[in-house]
Scaffold this motif. Structure first.
Motif, short mmCIF file in Angstrom:
data_model
loop_
_atom_site.label_atom_id
_atom_site.label_comp_id
_atom_site.label_asym_id
_atom_site.label_seq_id
_atom_site.Cartn_x
_atom_site.Cartn_y
_atom_site.Cartn_z
N ARG A 13 0.90 -1.31 -0.23
CA ARG A 13 0.38 0.11 0.15
C ARG A 13 1.16 1.03 -0.01
NH1 ARG A 13 -5.21 -1.29 4.52
NH2 ARG A 13 -5.83 -2.71 2.86
N ARG A 14 1.60 0.89 0.71
CA ARG A 14 3.09 2.56 0.58
C ARG A 14 3.77 2.47 -0.07
NH1 ARG A 14 -1.00 3.74 3.66
NH2 ARG A 14 -1.01 3.20 5.69
N LYS A 15 4.00 1.41 -1.07
CA LYS A 15 4.93 1.13 -2.36
C LYS A 15 6.15 1.21 -1.79
CE LYS A 15 1.62 2.69 -6.75
NZ LYS A 15 0.22 3.53 -5.47
N MET A 16 6.71 0.61 -0.66
CA MET A 16 7.50 0.71 0.18
C MET A 16 8.63 -0.95 -0.05
SD MET A 16 8.32 2.03 4.09
CE MET A 16 7.21 3.27 3.80
N SER A 17 9.90 -0.90 -0.47
CA SER A 17 10.74 -2.03 -0.46
C SER A 17 10.69 -2.06 1.14
CB SER A 17 11.63 -2.38 -0.97
OG SER A 17 12.92 -1.33 -0.46
N VAL A 18 11.20 -4.18 1.44
CA VAL A 18 11.54 -3.94 2.76
C VAL A 18 12.46 -3.54 2.88
CG1 VAL A 18 12.31 -6.55 4.33
CG2 VAL A 18 10.71 -6.47 2.37
N GLY A 19 13.79 -3.48 2.44
CA GLY A 19 15.09 -2.42 2.65
C GLY A 19 15.07 -1.06 3.44
N GLN A 20 14.12 -0.87 2.52
CA GLN A 20 14.01 0.77 3.39
C GLN A 20 13.28 0.82 4.23
OE1 GLN A 20 11.27 1.46 -0.74
NE2 GLN A 20 12.40 2.99 -1.37
N LEU A 21 11.99 0.03 4.48
CA LEU A 21 11.10 -0.43 5.97
C LEU A 21 12.48 -0.15 7.09
CD1 LEU A 21 8.58 0.40 7.68
CD2 LEU A 21 8.26 -2.49 6.94
N ALA A 22 12.54 -0.99 6.89
CA ALA A 22 14.17 -1.96 7.19
C ALA A 22 15.07 -0.55 8.16
CB ALA A 22 14.98 -2.93 7.25
N ASP A 26 14.84 0.90 11.93
CA ASP A 26 16.28 1.24 11.90
C ASP A 26 16.48 -0.48 13.27
OD1 ASP A 26 19.07 1.40 12.97
OD2 ASP A 26 18.61 2.71 15.20
N ILE A 27 16.55 -1.38 12.39
CA ILE A 27 16.16 -2.40 12.24
C ILE A 27 17.18 -3.52 11.13
CG2 ILE A 27 14.06 -3.01 14.07
CD1 ILE A 27 12.53 -4.80 11.91
N THR A 28 17.87 -5.00 11.26
CA THR A 28 18.21 -5.44 9.97
C THR A 28 17.22 -5.86 9.02
OG1 THR A 28 18.36 -7.86 11.10
CG2 THR A 28 20.23 -6.02 11.72
N PRO A 29 17.39 -5.89 7.51
CA PRO A 29 16.61 -6.51 7.02
C PRO A 29 15.97 -8.45 7.45
CG PRO A 29 18.09 -4.95 5.69
CD PRO A 29 18.57 -5.70 6.87
N ALA A 30 17.22 -9.12 7.70
CA ALA A 30 16.99 -10.43 8.44
C ALA A 30 15.75 -10.19 9.57
CB ALA A 30 18.32 -10.86 9.30
N LEU A 35 10.45 -11.41 11.22
CA LEU A 35 9.25 -10.54 11.61
C LEU A 35 7.73 -10.80 10.43
CD1 LEU A 35 7.17 -9.74 13.89
CD2 LEU A 35 8.14 -7.18 13.23
N LYS A 36 7.87 -10.42 9.04
CA LYS A 36 7.07 -10.03 8.12
C LYS A 36 7.05 -11.69 7.54
CE LYS A 36 9.07 -9.63 3.73
NZ LYS A 36 8.30 -10.70 2.89
N ASN A 37 7.52 -12.37 7.75
CA ASN A 37 7.11 -13.89 7.37
C ASN A 37 6.93 -14.62 9.07
OD1 ASN A 37 7.91 -13.73 5.03
ND2 ASN A 37 10.37 -14.10 5.49
N GLY A 38 5.93 -14.24 9.82
CA GLY A 38 5.70 -14.44 10.52
C GLY A 38 5.93 -15.86 11.66
N ARG A 39 7.77 -15.93 11.49
CA ARG A 39 8.69 -16.67 12.16
C ARG A 39 9.12 -16.08 14.02
NH1 ARG A 39 11.54 -16.79 6.96
NH2 ARG A 39 13.02 -15.83 8.71
N ALA A 40 8.56 -14.66 13.81
CA ALA A 40 9.06 -14.30 15.55
C ALA A 40 8.28 -15.25 16.39
CB ALA A 40 9.02 -12.65 15.42
#
Length: 84
Positions: A13-22, A26-30, A35-40
């Motif tokens: 919706r925000r047309k943003m990449s995972v890298g930009q959001l990370a 201020d968290i690592t892309p990993a 979190l994004k994949n529901g493994r947290a």
């Protein structure tokens, strides 16, 4: 797990990449991928607040609860119906 993470939806919706959001949160892309994949197993409120601030959304836009579908043992053990 009955908690579903919808970060992908908000990223689209925000047309943003995972890298930009990370980077903005201020968290690592990993860690964001976990979190994004529901493994947290947990998320800090400070991280959740930062995600909401950057994505301009509410926590409920990122997290939702879905009931787990119980296995119907009686249907699985039932005898097959005979053709009529």
């Amino acid at each position: 797990m009955p908690i579903v993470v919808d970060i992908d939806v908000m990223l689209a919706r925000r047309k943003m990449s995972v890298g930009q959001l990370a980077e903005r949160v201020d968290i690592t892309p990993a860690n964001l991928a976990v979190l994004k994949n529901g493994r947290a197993k947990a998320v800090r409120f400070t991280t959740l607040a930062a995600l909401c601030e950057v994505l301009e959304c509410q926590p409920g836009d990122l997290l939702r609860w879905e009931a787990e579908t119980p296995v119907d043992v009686t249907a699985a053990e039932a005898e097959p119906l005979s053709p009529t």
